[in-house]
Design a protein around this motif. Structure first.
Motif, PDB file in Angstrom:
ATOM      1  N   ASN A  39     124.457  44.375  63.106  1.00  0.00           N
ATOM      2  CA  ASN A  39     125.235  44.739  64.332  1.00  0.00           C
ATOM      3  C   ASN A  39     124.393  44.978  65.657  1.00  0.00           C
ATOM      4  N   VAL A  40     124.957  44.029  66.502  1.00  0.00           N
ATOM      5  CA  VAL A  40     124.004  43.951  67.832  1.00  0.00           C
ATOM      6  C   VAL A  40     124.987  44.402  69.022  1.00  0.00           C
ATOM      7  N   SER A  41     124.372  45.397  69.675  1.00  0.00           N
ATOM      8  CA  SER A  41     124.994  46.090  70.867  1.00  0.00           C
ATOM      9  C   SER A  41     125.144  44.952  72.017  1.00  0.00           C
ATOM     10  N   LEU A  42     126.353  44.747  72.716  1.00  0.00           N
ATOM     11  CA  LEU A  42     126.553  44.038  73.608  1.00  0.00           C
ATOM     12  C   LEU A  42     126.937  44.740  74.984  1.00  0.00           C
ATOM     13  N   SER A  43     125.704  45.272  75.697  1.00  0.00           N
ATOM     14  CA  SER A  43     126.031  46.288  76.781  1.00  0.00           C
ATOM     15  C   SER A  43     126.565  45.772  78.039  1.00  0.00           C
ATOM     16  N   ASP A  44     126.296  44.626  78.200  1.00  0.00           N
ATOM     17  CA  ASP A  44     126.249  43.768  79.491  1.00  0.00           C
ATOM     18  C   ASP A  44     126.345  42.257  79.431  1.00  0.00           C
ATOM     19  N   GLU A  45     126.932  41.440  80.504  1.00  0.00           N
ATOM     20  CA  GLU A  45     126.914  40.077  80.433  1.00  0.00           C
ATOM     21  C   GLU A  45     125.715  39.395  79.978  1.00  0.00           C
ATOM     22  N   GLN A  46     124.724  39.867  80.750  1.00  0.00           N
ATOM     23  CA  GLN A  46     123.207  39.300  80.389  1.00  0.00           C
ATOM     24  C   GLN A  46     122.919  39.301  78.864  1.00  0.00           C
ATOM     25  N   THR A  47     123.247  40.606  78.423  1.00  0.00           N
ATOM     26  CA  THR A  47     123.033  40.688  76.821  1.00  0.00           C
ATOM     27  C   THR A  47     124.062  39.827  75.895  1.00  0.00           C
ATOM     28  N   ARG A  48     125.037  39.685  76.347  1.00  0.00           N
ATOM     29  CA  ARG A  48     125.868  38.868  75.617  1.00  0.00           C
ATOM     30  C   ARG A  48     125.467  37.395  75.498  1.00  0.00           C
ATOM     31  N   LYS A  49     125.078  37.143  76.790  1.00  0.00           N
ATOM     32  CA  LYS A  49     124.640  35.530  76.874  1.00  0.00           C
ATOM     33  C   LYS A  49     123.202  35.492  75.906  1.00  0.00           C
ATOM     34  N   ILE A  50     122.087  36.294  75.982  1.00  0.00           N
ATOM     35  CA  ILE A  50     121.098  36.239  75.109  1.00  0.00           C
ATOM     36  C   ILE A  50     121.504  36.283  73.445  1.00  0.00           C
ATOM     37  N   VAL A  51     122.389  37.159  73.381  1.00  0.00           N
ATOM     38  CA  VAL A  51     122.641  37.129  71.804  1.00  0.00           C
ATOM     39  C   VAL A  51     123.577  35.938  71.533  1.00  0.00           C
ATOM     40  N   PHE A  52     124.342  35.599  72.394  1.00  0.00           N
ATOM     41  CA  PHE A  52     125.150  34.276  71.900  1.00  0.00           C
ATOM     42  C   PHE A  52     124.288  32.986  71.927  1.00  0.00           C
ATOM     43  N   ASP A  53     123.376  32.950  72.848  1.00  0.00           N
ATOM     44  CA  ASP A  53     122.434  31.825  72.628  1.00  0.00           C
ATOM     45  C   ASP A  53     121.683  31.592  71.484  1.00  0.00           C
ATOM     46  N   LEU A  54     121.713  32.856  70.687  1.00  0.00           N
ATOM     47  CA  LEU A  54     120.868  32.875  69.267  1.00  0.00           C
ATOM     48  C   LEU A  54     121.875  31.707  68.304  1.00  0.00           C
ATOM     49  N   PHE A  58     118.855  29.262  66.683  1.00  0.00           N
ATOM     50  CA  PHE A  58     118.662  29.629  65.466  1.00  0.00           C
ATOM     51  C   PHE A  58     119.588  29.223  64.393  1.00  0.00           C
ATOM     52  N   ASP A  59     120.712  28.790  64.602  1.00  0.00           N
ATOM     53  CA  ASP A  59     122.033  28.642  63.634  1.00  0.00           C
ATOM     54  C   ASP A  59     122.357  29.959  62.998  1.00  0.00           C
ATOM     55  N   VAL A  60     122.254  31.274  63.676  1.00  0.00           N
ATOM     56  CA  VAL A  60     122.921  32.510  63.259  1.00  0.00           C
ATOM     57  C   VAL A  60     124.299  32.277  63.269  1.00  0.00           C
ATOM     58  N   MET A  72     126.460  39.862  63.224  1.00  0.00           N
ATOM     59  CA  MET A  72     125.585  38.626  63.312  1.00  0.00           C
ATOM     60  C   MET A  72     124.982  38.382  61.962  1.00  0.00           C
ATOM     61  N   PHE A  73     125.133  37.261  61.488  1.00  0.00           N
ATOM     62  CA  PHE A  73     124.708  36.866  59.954  1.00  0.00           C
ATOM     63  C   PHE A  73     123.582  36.149  60.137  1.00  0.00           C
ATOM     64  N   LEU A  74     122.244  36.342  59.607  1.00  0.00           N
ATOM     65  CA  LEU A  74     120.987  35.723  59.706  1.00  0.00           C
ATOM     66  C   LEU A  74     120.483  35.151  58.651  1.00  0.00           C
ATOM     67  N   LYS A  75     120.145  33.834  58.391  1.00  0.00           N
ATOM     68  CA  LYS A  75     119.564  33.569  57.216  1.00  0.00           C
ATOM     69  C   LYS A  75     117.848  34.141  57.362  1.00  0.00           C
ATOM     70  N   LYS A  76     117.060  34.250  56.261  1.00  0.00           N
ATOM     71  CA  LYS A  76     115.761  34.942  56.163  1.00  0.00           C
ATOM     72  C   LYS A  76     114.775  34.336  57.473  1.00  0.00           C
ATOM     73  N   ILE A  79     115.077  35.458  61.055  1.00  0.00           N
ATOM     74  CA  ILE A  79     114.999  36.936  61.052  1.00  0.00           C
ATOM     75  C   ILE A  79     114.084  37.470  62.085  1.00  0.00           C
ATOM     76  N   GLU A  80     112.826  36.988  61.940  1.00  0.00           N
ATOM     77  CA  GLU A  80     111.582  37.504  62.868  1.00  0.00           C
ATOM     78  C   GLU A  80     111.824  37.002  64.022  1.00  0.00           C
ATOM     79  N   SER A  81     112.050  35.769  64.337  1.00  0.00           N
ATOM     80  CA  SER A  81     112.157  35.325  65.708  1.00  0.00           C
ATOM     81  C   SER A  81     113.465  35.865  66.664  1.00  0.00           C
ATOM     82  N   ALA A  82     114.637  36.144  65.644  1.00  0.00           N
ATOM     83  CA  ALA A  82     115.678  36.754  66.447  1.00  0.00           C
ATOM     84  C   ALA A  82     115.301  38.342  66.595  1.00  0.00           C
ATOM     85  N   ARG A  83     114.456  38.930  65.853  1.00  0.00           N
ATOM     86  CA  ARG A  83     114.321  40.257  66.261  1.00  0.00           C
ATOM     87  C   ARG A  83     113.403  40.324  67.204  1.00  0.00           C
ATOM     88  N   GLN A  84     112.288  39.420  67.490  1.00  0.00           N
ATOM     89  CA  GLN A  84     111.399  39.305  68.455  1.00  0.00           C
ATOM     90  C   GLN A  84     112.250  39.030  69.865  1.00  0.00           C
TER      91      GLN A  84
END
Ligand SMILES: [Zn+2]
Length: 419
Positions: A39-54, A58-60, A72-76, A79-84
């Motif tokens: 569960n990823v927080s979407l605090s502002d437009e900039q955050t939304r863009k970064i998250v949805f670009d994933l 990465f095919d999340v 957000m559902f992530l294959k194994k 995970i590390e790249s998205a976390r970073q």
């Protein structure tokens, strides 16, 4: 050689198990070892863009999004790249499901009781299509004066679309339509719909007049191919299992394939998309069967109730675009709120009521809009539990409390319809 011999044996075995429904192919089940739900927080437009670009990077996949957060559902492997990326950008998130494969295996423990006498379901496990169809057959056998079954069509892979009619046969009855399982992976939907059916029939003599003087038509599994595919091959599948001659990928989102405002907002014309609308309105046998049913039926339908998961929403038309209320939106809203209050009284769960496009997002070609477009007043999409703790893979212990909420929703609407 050994592999192909084994495949033939499996195919034969499978044919015996599913006499009415022979899958065209057998595939290796997709595993989700180490896959996670965040569960990823979407605090502002900039955050939304970064998250949805994933999603592109990465095919999340995003199971559910609101203004405040995204599931957000992530294959194994990603995970590390998205976390970073989230850490670098100070984006907050929490891990909801640590290992999806383990979670799926825990969910899928099921009783196999095909063909037993006095067959019934128990709502502490998720059942196969075959089990659900046997359950319906059994109700008809047990209560021939009350129940009848009609096969309204066949799925792409030739599984029957069976509608149970429950009726005391009185003239002047109004009619209510209920369907479940249009989206394959939303298992709580057919489970809740069968619970409603069971309660209606088994307790018929104690039902109030507003239940008894209705002709009920119930399609528990609207997308049987997809449902079986989620049980046997890929738990996360959403669409049906057809493949057009010009399509790259399998599956049409049946809830974007209905003929009203088909192909508009909130759909995709890419066959690989989860929300692929199909090659045209009613291009799919599963949606066509429902439209044909209504075209050939002279009943006075007052409600069209279609059950999905997840998110705990009670949604009404129009859903094809933002800001387009129906003439009777206020009445639909009021009825939805009354149902929501009654549902909350059971177990404290909150179901939010509103116009589907405005509350969530526009989605053209959905079945609730179709129901409304043919003149059925109380047309709703109900998104059952939960709100993102487990998402689509709702553990079996939540079947019963969720089904009771769905049941209360139906009772409330039936009471309002009778007024
Ligand atoms: Zn759905």
């Amino acid at each position: 050689m050994a592999q192909s011999t084994l495949s033939v044996i499996f195919l034969i075995f499978n044919c015996f198990l599913f006499i009415e429904s022979v899958p065209t192919t057998l595939e290796t089940p997709v595993r989700y070892d180490g896959a996670q739900l965040w569960n990823v927080s979407l605090s502002d437009e900039q955050t939304r863009k970064i998250v949805f670009d994933l999603e592109n990077e990465f095919d999340v996949s995003f199971w559910r999004t609101s203004n405040a957060a995204a599931d957000m559902f992530l294959k194994k492997s990603v995970i590390e790249s998205a976390r970073q990326i989230l850490n670098e950008n100070n984006i907050e998130y929490s891990v909801r499901v640590e290992d999806m494969q383990k979670h799926i295996e825990r969910e899928s423990r099921q009783p196999y009781r095909d063909g037993q006498q006095n067959y019934g379901l128990t709502w502490d496990a998720y059942y196969s299509l075959n089990d659900i169809l046997l359950f319906l057959d059994n109700l008809v056998e047990k209560y021939p004066n009350l129940c009848s079954l009609e096969t309204i069509g066949y799925s792409h892979e030739n599984r029957p679309l069976k509608v149970l009619k429950i009726s005391n046969g009185k003239s002047g009855n109004k009619a209510i339509w209920i369907d479940g399982g249009i989206h394959a992976r939303e298992w709580i939907s057919p489970a809740s719909v069968t619970y409603i059916v069971n309660d209606l029939v088994e307790n018929w003599n104690n039902q109030p007049a507003y239940i008894q003087n209705v002709n009920w038509y119930v399609l528990p599994v609207h997308n049987p191919d997809g449902y079986e595919y989620t049980r046997n091959t890929n738990r996360m599948w959403r669409k049906n299992r057809s493949k057009g001659s010009n399509s790259k990928c399998f599956g049409v989102d049946l809830n974007r394939n209905f003929g009203f405002k088909w192909g508009g907002k909130g759909v995709s014309h890419d066959s690989c998309s989860e929300i692929y609308a199909g090659s045209g309105p009613f291009s799919e046998p599963e949606s066509t069967a429902v439209a044909d049913f209504f075209a050939n039926n002279t009943e006075n339908f007052e409600a069209f109730l279609t059950f999905h998961s997840y998110g705990q929403w009670i949604l009404y038309p129009w859903g094809y675009d933002n800001g387009i209320p129906t003439d009777d939106a206020e009445e639909l809203d009021l009825a939805g709120r009354e149902a929501s209050e009654n549902m909350k009284a059971l177990d404290g769960q909150v179901y939010t009521v509103g116009n589907s496009a405005d509350l969530l997002y526009p989605a053209a070609g959905a079945s609730d809009d179709y129901g409304k477009s043919i003149g059925i007043k109380y047309s709703y999409t109900i998104e059952l539990r939960d709100t993102g703790r487990y998402g689509f893979i709702l553990p079996p212990e939540f079947i019963l409390p969720t089904a009771k909420e769905a049941h209360t929703f139906v009772h409330t609407i039936a009471r309002i319809v009778a007024k």
